[in-house]
Design an enzyme around this catalytic site. Structure first.
Site, PDB file in Angstrom:
ATOM      1  N   ASP A   1       0.722  -1.032   0.187  1.00 50.95           N
ATOM      2  CA  ASP A   1       0.036  -0.033  -0.055  1.00 50.95           C
ATOM      3  C   ASP A   1       1.045   1.233   0.111  1.00 50.95           C
ATOM      4  OD1 ASP A   1       0.915  -0.875   2.740  1.00 50.95           O
ATOM      5  OD2 ASP A   1      -0.660   0.582   3.375  1.00 50.95           O
TER       6      ASP A   1
ATOM      7  N   GLU B   1      -0.284  -1.073   5.614  1.00 54.64           N
ATOM      8  CA  GLU B   1       0.812  -0.930   6.740  1.00 54.64           C
ATOM      9  C   GLU B   1       0.927   0.350   7.224  1.00 54.64           C
ATOM     10  OE1 GLU B   1       5.225   0.386   7.398  1.00 54.64           O
ATOM     11  OE2 GLU B   1       3.752   1.072   5.878  1.00 54.64           O
TER      12      GLU B   1
END
Length: 388
Positions: free
Chosen positions: A89, A150
């Site tokens: 991400d 994350e």
């Protein structure tokens, strides 16, 4: 410990790595929306000899896809497997990203982030695998642990199904230091939520009954030690929320902050200080406070003489990069993976101004990340190969 030269690192195709990074950077995949990145990897990984699976971590936070764990057999199955981890991400969307290269540095056009955090690491890992294959270098099994979600706080790694990981040691390139940076130590971190209560009242109708929760909280904060507590500990208040109308004395306010420390004892002491200081302010002013402490992640501390440390120091020198050891109060998946039995350390890859439209990475650091990854795979084999 050293092979002196790294054949695989010399096979890194710089143009291919640059193009791979630019392609990955353009794939829109903000936190919890990583499906397009996963689709890209599902198509590519089998071509590189990987089998893979996803876990169900995303079910815990309504994400599109779970963490991806990929496995590639080694030319020598007796070598302990080595993993490389990063996250899929980005902190903000990269839709419409237009890369700009100026004086050897890659930027976005200033209307989006670049996503070098951490698509640069992912591109480098993939190119290193290609270089290993093309060089014919012997190697042990290689595992990729690619997490989701994350950026908001290591969420994907927190909910990862660790039974799916076969390796126990590895590396995570996810720091702003130039390639050669080796982070051996990371912090413990916890959030603190304080619900400060006074008594709501209208400023014109019954002000005498009011007891402002804002003023109670203000007294607590004025007496609270914040910022740099010592060389190992930081504390911050980052959220203050409350109030209904400008004419209403607020009866409740939420005050929230975070503490980070290399020392679990100091972390707990600072959290206790913040709690007691706010409680005292509430008691002094006829209010109350409810406190909730939320653990974010645990610290890690990898020894200087650990095989992971020695391997990366040797591999860096093999590609003519000077390694240096350091520590950081920043958090990364490294914290969570170590806590769950996957021993790893964080390495620098040189992205700058992350989480902003000014984000950038030098082509030199991007290429060196690929070279060092290939060198690590090769050096790991050298350190573990059977004696002749």
């Amino acid at each position: 410990m050293s092979t002196q030269t790294s054949i695989a690192a010399s096979k890194i195709n710089e143009e291919r790595l640059l193009n791979s990074f630019l392609e990955l950077a353009k794939i829109n995949g903000p936190s919890t929306k990583e499906r397009l990145v996963a689709d890209y990897l599902e198509n590519l990984l089998p071509e590189l000899g990987f089998t893979f699976e996803f876990d169900d971590a995303n079910k815990n936070f309504n994400g599109e896809v779970g963490n991806l764990i990929a496995w590639k057999d080694g030319t020598d199955a007796s070598i302990p497997p080595l993993f490389f981890s990063t996250h899929m991400d980005t902190v903000l969307p990269t839709e419409g990203l237009q890369p700009v290269i100026k004086d050897g540095v890659i930027y976005s056009d200033g209307t989006t982030i670049l996503g070098a955090d951490d698509r640069a690491a992912l591109a480098a890992y993939l190119e290193a695998i290609r270089a290993i294959i093309e060089s014919g270098a012997p190697h042990g099994p290689i595992e990729l642990i690619l997490t989701v979600n994350e950026q908001p706080g290591l969420v994907g790694a927190t909910y990862m199904d660790y039974t799916k990981a076969k390796s126990k040691t590895g590396y995570i390139f996810d720091s702003s230091g130039d390639v050669g940076q080796i982070i051996l130590k990371g912090p413990y971190s916890s959030r603190i939520w304080m619900e400060v209560k006074g008594n709501a009242a209208h400023i014109a109708l019954n002000a005498e009954e009011g007891n402002s929760a804002f003023l109670i909280a203000a007294e607590g904060l004025l007496n609270m030690k914040l910022g740099t507590i010592d060389e190992e500990t930081l504390a911050n208040i980052g959220i203050m929320e409350g109030g209904e109308l400008t004419s209403i004395i607020p009866g409740s306010i939420t005050v929230a902050g975070e503490v980070r420390s290399f020392s679990k004892e100091k972390l707990d002491q600072q959290l206790q200080h913040m709690q007691e200081t706010m409680q005292k302010a509430a008691e002094n002013n006829g209010g109350s406070v409810q406190v909730r402490i939320e653990k974010k992640y645990s610290g890690f501390d990898i020894p200087k003489d650990h095989i992971l440390t020695k391997t990366v120091e040797a591999a860096a020198r093999n590609i003519q990069v000077q390694p240096y050891l350091t520590e950081t109060l920043g958090g990364a998946d490294t914290n969570v993976l170590n806590e769950n039995g996957l021993t790893c350390l964080t390495l620098g890859l040189g992205f700058q101004n992350i989480h902003s439209f000014r984000e950038c990475i030098s082509i030199e650091n991007l290429i060196n990340t690929g070279r060092l990854t290939a060198g690590l795979i090769e050096q790991w084999y050298e350190n573990h190969k059977p004696a002749k």
